[in-house]
Scaffold this active site. Structure first.
Site, PDB file in Angstrom:
ATOM      1  N   HIS A 123      50.343  51.699  36.648  1.00 14.30           N
ATOM      2  CA  HIS A 123      51.070  50.309  36.945  1.00 14.30           C
ATOM      3  C   HIS A 123      51.721  49.964  35.482  1.00 14.30           C
ATOM      4  O   HIS A 123      51.332  50.331  34.463  1.00 14.30           O
ATOM      5  CB  HIS A 123      49.899  49.490  37.318  1.00 14.30           C
ATOM      6  CG  HIS A 123      49.955  48.028  37.762  1.00 14.30           C
ATOM      7  ND1 HIS A 123      50.667  47.154  36.640  1.00 14.30           N
ATOM      8  CD2 HIS A 123      49.993  47.661  38.770  1.00 14.30           C
ATOM      9  CE1 HIS A 123      50.738  45.971  37.409  1.00 14.30           C
ATOM     10  NE2 HIS A 123      50.538  46.258  38.461  1.00 14.30           N
ATOM     11  N   ASP A 200      42.178  52.043  33.468  1.00 12.99           N
ATOM     12  CA  ASP A 200      42.701  50.742  34.047  1.00 12.99           C
ATOM     13  C   ASP A 200      41.880  51.010  35.298  1.00 12.99           C
ATOM     14  O   ASP A 200      42.530  51.488  36.432  1.00 12.99           O
ATOM     15  CB  ASP A 200      44.186  50.820  34.210  1.00 12.99           C
ATOM     16  CG  ASP A 200      44.502  49.906  35.295  1.00 12.99           C
ATOM     17  OD1 ASP A 200      43.887  49.265  35.898  1.00 12.99           O
ATOM     18  OD2 ASP A 200      45.959  49.916  35.345  1.00 12.99           O
ATOM     19  N   GLN A 203      42.040  49.066  40.395  1.00 13.88           N
ATOM     20  CA  GLN A 203      41.846  49.486  41.878  1.00 13.88           C
ATOM     21  C   GLN A 203      40.392  50.250  42.031  1.00 13.88           C
ATOM     22  O   GLN A 203      40.044  50.369  42.894  1.00 13.88           O
ATOM     23  CB  GLN A 203      42.949  50.535  42.249  1.00 13.88           C
ATOM     24  CG  GLN A 203      44.294  49.793  42.297  1.00 13.88           C
ATOM     25  CD  GLN A 203      44.810  48.454  43.211  1.00 13.88           C
ATOM     26  OE1 GLN A 203      43.946  48.352  44.244  1.00 13.88           O
ATOM     27  NE2 GLN A 203      45.346  47.664  42.926  1.00 13.88           N
ATOM     28  N   LYS A 226      40.926  41.284  42.682  1.00 13.48           N
ATOM     29  CA  LYS A 226      40.988  42.337  43.484  1.00 13.48           C
ATOM     30  C   LYS A 226      39.609  42.826  43.904  1.00 13.48           C
ATOM     31  O   LYS A 226      39.577  43.806  44.795  1.00 13.48           O
ATOM     32  CB  LYS A 226      41.790  43.309  42.942  1.00 13.48           C
ATOM     33  CG  LYS A 226      43.114  43.205  42.571  1.00 13.48           C
ATOM     34  CD  LYS A 226      43.850  44.328  41.767  1.00 13.48           C
ATOM     35  CE  LYS A 226      45.075  44.123  41.268  1.00 13.48           C
ATOM     36  NZ  LYS A 226      46.211  43.834  41.886  1.00 13.48           N
TER      37      LYS A 226
END
Ligand code: PMP
Length: 406
Positions: A123, A200, A203, A226
Site C-alpha cells: 500500500h 504492515d 489487513q 478495519k
C-alpha cells in the site's frame, strides 16, 4: 460458540439500510469495516459521561478516562500477545504508525548508503514514508518483486539483503490482491542477518490471529477502523529494545518528563510517542471492537471467511470475460478483478447503482497495478457479516454490467 450469521448481522446497524431502494450489500471491507452497535454505544457513552482527558487530572472522571484508556492498551497487548503494554503505542492509524517508524527509526538507524527493503505489493502507506526518509538520508529503497500470481518471490528477497540493509517493511496481507505473505519466513530470513522487520498488518490482523511473540516481528501496525472499531485510532507495536532507542516522532505535551527553555527530557514508553490529547473516545471504542471480535472468536471468523472467499472465487471464476488479479495460494478477504473491455470505473458505477458497495481503482497500490499493466481493478472485500447470498447478488450485478456493455 456457534457462528450465527443472522444474529451477527443484527449487531451491525449499517447493514440494515437501503441504498437506491434496495438492501445494501457492503463489500468494501478492506477500505473500512462497519461497526457493531456495542462500538457505537461505547463512543456515545464516553461523550455522555466520562468526556475527560487522560493522564492529567485527579478528578473522578479524568481517572475513569485514564483507566478505560489504559485498559484498552492492555486489551490490545493481550490480543496480539505483546510482552508489555509500553510496547503498544496509540497512533491515528496504520499510516501514522508507518510514518512514525520511517521518521523515528530512520532518524536513528539510517545513514547514507544504507538500505530499506519493502515489496512490490505494498500500500502507498508502506512505500512513501520509506521513500521520503531514504531520500533524506540518501539511503536506498529496495523492492521485493512479485510473481504473476501476486506472491512475493522469496528467493529474490534473499538476494536483496546486504550488510547495508537496516530494516524490512512488508505487508501481512495485500489490500489490493488479498495475498497472504509468508511473514514468518520473511522475519526468520531477515533475523538471520540481524535485520529488524516491520509488518504492515492493516489487513493482516483482520483475517488472521496475531501473536507478535510467536511471529517474533519487531514492529507490527494496524488500524482500528478495519477491525470494526472507530476511525482515527491505530497501533504501532514495537519491541521495547528498539522503541527505547528511537527518538520521539512528534513533540509537545504528554511526551515530556521535564521542560525548561534550555532542555527537554522525554517521558517513558509508550508516552514518549504519544504527544497531545489522544483520541480517547475512539481508543475506548476500539477496545469494545476487540471485545466484540473476541466474543465471536477469531478462529470462527477465519473459518467463515475462508469458506466465503472460496465460494466467491468459484462463483466469479465461472463468469466469462472476468479475470481475477491475485491468485496466490494463500489469500484472504479480497477478490480483485476486471471485466474484459470494460473500464473498472464504469463497472463500479453500475454495480453501485445496484446497491452493492465495491471499490474500483488502484487501491492505493499503484505499483501493483503497474506490475500487471492495468489501470486498476474492481475489488470485492469481505467481512464475517457478509453472506453467500450477497456474493450471488454481486455475480448478478456483474452479469448485468456485461449485458449493458455488450
Ligand atoms: N496498509 C494496508 C495494507 C492497508 O490496506 C491500508 C488501508 N487501506 C493502509 C496500510 C493504510 O491504513 P489507514 O488508512 O487506516 O492508515
Amino acid at each position: 460458540m456457534n457462528f450465527d450469521i443472522k444474529k451477527i448481522r443484527k449487531d451491525f446497524p449499517a447493514l440494515h439500510q437501503e441504498i437506491y431502494g434496495k438492501p445494501l450489500v457492503y463489500l468494501d471491507n478492506a477500505a473500512t469495516t462497519l461497526k457493531p452497535q456495542v462500538v457505537i454505544d461505547s463512543i456515545t457513552n464516553y461523550y455522555s459521561t466520562i468526556n475527560s482527558n487522560v493522564h492529567r487530572g485527579v478528578h473522578y472522571l479524568s481517572q475513569q478516562a485514564t483507566e478505560e484508556f489504559e485498559n484498552t492498551r492492555e486489551n490490545i497487548r493481550k490480543y496480539i500477545n505483546a510482552r508489555n503494554t509500553h510496547e503498544i503505542i496509540f497512533t491515528k492509524g496504520t499510516t501514522e504508525s508507518i510514518n512514525l517508524m520511517a521518521y523515528s527509526f530512520g532518524k536513528k538507524f539510517l545513514s547514507q548508503g544504507d538500505e530499506v527493503i519493502i515489496s512490490e505489493l505494498e500500500h502507498h502507506a508502506n512505500i512513501v514514508p520509506w521513500q521520503m526518509i531514504c531520500e533524506e538520508k540518501r539511503a536506498k529503497l529496495k523492492v521485493i518483486p512479485i510473481n504473476n500470481n501476486g506472491e512475493l518471490i522469496l528467493e529474490k528477497f534473499k538476494d536483496l539483503i546486504t550488510k547495508k540493509t537496516k530494516i524490512v517493511s512488508v505487508s501481512h496481507i495485500s489490500n489490493a490482491l488479498g495475498t497472504v505473505n509468508p511473514i514468518k519466513a520473511i522475519i526468520d530470513i531477515a533475523h538471520q542477518h540481524d535485520i529488524p522487520v516491520m509488518i504492515d498488518g492493516a489487513q493482516g490482523i483482520v483475517h488472521e490471529k496475531i501473536d507478535v511473540q510467536e511471529l517474533d516481528c519487531d514492529f507490527y501496525c494496524f488500524s482500528s477502523h478495519k477491525m470494526y472499531g472507530p476511525m482515527g485510532v491505530g497501533i504501532l507495536f514495537g519491541k521495547e529494545e528498539y522503541l527505547e532507542e528511537m527518538p520521539p516522532y512528534q513533540t509537545g505535551g504528554e511526551m515530556i518528563k521535564t521542560v525548561t527553555f534550555e532542555k527537554t527530557t522525554f517521558n517513558e514508553l509508550p508516552f514518549k510517542f504519544e504527544t497531545g490529547t489522544p483520541n480517547v473516545a475512539d481508543v475506548i471504542g476500539f477496545g469494545s471492537a476487540i471485545d466484540y471480535i473476541k466474543k465471536i472468536g477469531i478462529e470462527n471468523i477465519i473459518r467463515y471467511e475462508e469458506e466465503l472467499l472460496k465460494y466467491a472465487t468459484q462463483m466469479l471464476c465461472g463468469i466469462q470475460g472476468l479475470r481475477i488479479y491475485g491468485e496466490a495460494k494463500k489469500k484472504a478477504g479480497v477478490i480483485s478483478f476486471l471485466l474484459k473491455d470494460i473500464h473498472p470505473y464504469d463497472a463500479g458505477i453500475i454495480i453501485d447503482k445496484l446497491s452493492i458497495a465495491v471499490r474500483t481503482g488502484q487501491h492505493c497500490a499503484q505499483p501493483v497495478m503497474d506490475r500487471f499493466g492495468i489501470p486498476g481493478t474492481i475489488r470485492a472485500s469481505f467481512a464475517f457479516y457478509n453472506t453467500k447470498e450477497e456474493v450471488d447478488k454481486l455475480v448478478e450485478a456483474i452479469l448485468k454490467v456485461q449485458e449493458m456493455f455488450n
